[in-house]
Design an enzyme around this catalytic site. Structure first.
Site, mmCIF file in Angstrom:
data_model
loop_
_atom_site.group_PDB
_atom_site.id
_atom_site.type_symbol
_atom_site.label_atom_id
_atom_site.label_comp_id
_atom_site.label_asym_id
_atom_site.label_seq_id
_atom_site.Cartn_x
_atom_site.Cartn_y
_atom_site.Cartn_z
ATOM 1 N N HIS A 108 0.860 -1.200 0.000
ATOM 2 C CA HIS A 108 0.000 0.000 0.000
ATOM 3 C C HIS A 108 0.893 1.246 0.000
ATOM 4 O O HIS A 108 1.371 1.674 1.044
ATOM 5 C CB HIS A 108 -0.921 -0.004 1.225
ATOM 6 N N HIS B 90 1.484 5.330 -1.674
ATOM 7 C CA HIS B 90 1.114 6.489 -2.489
ATOM 8 C C HIS B 90 2.405 7.125 -2.981
ATOM 9 O O HIS B 90 3.158 7.680 -2.190
ATOM 10 C CB HIS B 90 0.319 7.505 -1.669
ATOM 11 N N LYS C 176 -8.893 -0.638 -6.235
ATOM 12 C CA LYS C 176 -9.047 0.036 -4.946
ATOM 13 C C LYS C 176 -10.453 0.612 -4.818
ATOM 14 O O LYS C 176 -10.912 1.337 -5.709
ATOM 15 C CB LYS C 176 -8.008 1.164 -4.837
ATOM 16 N N HIS D 85 -10.715 0.818 1.356
ATOM 17 C CA HIS D 85 -10.559 1.851 2.376
ATOM 18 C C HIS D 85 -11.833 1.779 3.214
ATOM 19 O O HIS D 85 -12.899 2.215 2.775
ATOM 20 C CB HIS D 85 -10.398 3.243 1.749
ATOM 21 N N HIS E 47 -5.038 -0.662 5.798
ATOM 22 C CA HIS E 47 -4.728 0.100 7.015
ATOM 23 C C HIS E 47 -5.733 -0.131 8.147
ATOM 24 O O HIS E 47 -6.454 0.771 8.562
ATOM 25 C CB HIS E 47 -4.562 1.597 6.728
ATOM 26 N N ASP F 205 1.025 2.560 3.709
ATOM 27 C CA ASP F 205 0.188 3.734 3.440
ATOM 28 C C ASP F 205 1.029 5.008 3.489
ATOM 29 O O ASP F 205 0.553 6.055 3.935
ATOM 30 C CB ASP F 205 -1.001 3.825 4.404
HETATM 31 O O1 DOR Z 1 -4.184 9.478 5.308
HETATM 32 C C1 DOR Z 1 -4.418 9.099 4.171
HETATM 33 N N1 DOR Z 1 -3.796 9.646 3.109
HETATM 34 N N2 DOR Z 1 -5.314 8.135 3.971
HETATM 35 C C2 DOR Z 1 -5.707 7.774 2.748
HETATM 36 O O2 DOR Z 1 -6.517 6.904 2.644
HETATM 37 C C3 DOR Z 1 -5.188 8.474 1.547
HETATM 38 C C4 DOR Z 1 -3.896 9.063 1.814
HETATM 39 C C5 DOR Z 1 -3.451 10.042 0.749
HETATM 40 O O3 DOR Z 1 -3.560 9.729 -0.436
HETATM 41 O O4 DOR Z 1 -2.947 11.096 1.115
HETATM 42 ZN ZN ZN Z 2 -3.647 4.903 1.387
#
Ligand code: DOR
Ligand code: ZN
Length: 362
Positions: free
Chosen positions: A28, A30, A114, A151, A189, A262
């Site tokens: 997971h 980003h 997702k 999520h 998460h 995450d």
């Molecule tokens: O805290 C978070 N940030 N939770 C998420 O689900 C998305 C993520 C983000 O993309 O910044």
């Molecule tokens: Zn995330």
């Protein structure tokens, strides 16, 4: 770890100062795009052989062509000589077509889809407004063995933010698991003791990822001495009893739990703002934090399964062949990573962590 605890372990002949494990994956991540991608990718790539890449870009990755193009941008942003492999995902919307999902999966453009409830988090406004209405897509995914990554938070603004995960589990996840009895589901998460139990109860085809930060902070940490925007993420950290349940889950050795950091970088200007964006940038310190938790719990022998085996088995992908060394060696963590004219604050940045990442062999 306290000196007494260390002494106890040493006396029992148990203290381990160095472990070599199969290279881990982050299920997971980003990575964003553009300058941010370039700035943060080296940190994830230094720790993980592969990453499951979240599709919540602006606009989101909803089509096969978009996923292929994004994958190319990630590959191009890798530092010289780095072999990190991105595993792409598709962002589900009310308009997702089952054929498009299957096309991307069978062509290897993405490994999972997702599901963001619409509006649940950062860039989730194109997400799904009617989860039961997604049945044709989920039925197709069930048929082809493609996992859905969820999520799990209710989006009704009247629901207390600390209850959003619990409400989603009762109102949406349990009914979904029932309707789609063979669908592979990753609850992303996980932040509560009750969600841990739900994942375990469906472990034949469900799994849960757990972040490093949810293992070391609770909801009080966010308000320690004042409001700490860099600890704000979604789902938000919960009470201490939940943090302890998460530590038990990851160190249990159960195959249904694996790494999903995450890591979610936001510019300092977006975090220290009137309305702070949700996300913790844990990519630079993830393994150090996880291994410290396993050390503190006396379960270093179970770390490899959580970090490098359980997730790959769940996704049905081969295990990595190389190794990585983790050693008890104090190292200071950089406070922030520069991005254009601002920076991203590193989780545990500025601290000295007891464990460090050592040699990586491909
Ligand atoms: O805290 C978070 N940030 N939770 C998420 O689900 C998305 C993520 C983000 O993309 O910044
Ligand atoms: Zn995330």
């Amino acid at each position: 770890m306290s000196v007494t605890e260390l002494f106890d372990k040493a006396a029992a002949g148990k203290r381990v100062d160095r472990i070599t494990i199969r290279r881990p994956d982050d299920f997971h991540v980003h990575l964003r795009d553009g300058a941010m991608l370039k700035a943060v990718l080296p940190f994830t790539a230094a720790q993980f052989a592969r990453g499951v890449i979240m599709p919540n870009l602006v606009p989101p990755v909803t089509r096969v062509a978009g996923a292929i193009a994004y994958r190319e941008r990630i590959l191009a942003a890798r530092p010289e000589g780095v072999d990190f492999r991105p595993l792409m995902t598709c962002y589900l919307t009310d308009a997702t077509a089952p054929d498009e999902i299957e096309k991307g999966f069978s062509e290897g453009a993405w490994v999972a889809a997702k599901l963001y409830p619409a509006g649940a988090t950062t860039n989730a406004h194109y997400g799904v407004t009617d989860i039961p209405g997604l049945a044709p897509v989920l039925e197709r995914m069930e048929k082809i063995g493609m996992p859905v990554l969820i999520h799990g938070e209710a989006t009704d603004p009247a629901v207390d933010i600390f209850d959003r995960e619990a409400v989603f589990m009762e109102q949406s996840l349990l009914p979904l698991l029932k309707r789609h009895a063979g669908l592979k589901v990753v609850v992303e998460h996980v932040t509560t003791a009750e969600t841990v139990d739900i994942v375990r109860a469906h472990a034949s085809r469900a799994a849960g990822t757990i972040t490093p930060h949810h293992l070391v902070i609770n909801r009080t940490s966010i308000f320690q001495g004042g409001l700490r925007p860099h600890l704000y993420c979604l789902p938000v950290a919960k009470r201490e009893r939940h943090r302890l349940a998460l530590r038990k889950a990851v160190t249990s050795g159960d195959a249904c739990f694996f790494i999903g950091t995450d890591t979610a970088p936001h510019r300092r200007t977006a975090k220290e703002a009137e309305c702070c964006s949700a996300g913790v940038f844990g990519g630079a310190t993830a393994l150090q934090t996880y291994v410290q938790v396993f050390d503190e719990e006396g379960t270093l022998d179970r770390f490899e399964a959580f970090a490098s085996v359980n997730g790959a088995r769940f996704y049905g992908i081969e295990l990595n062949r190389g190794t990585i060394v983790l050693e008890r060696r104090e190292s200071p963590v950089m406070a922030a990573v520069a991005v254009e004219d601002t920076e991203v604050v590193v989780f545990q940045g500025g601290e000295t962590l007891p464990w460090s990442v050592g040699e990586v062999s491909p």
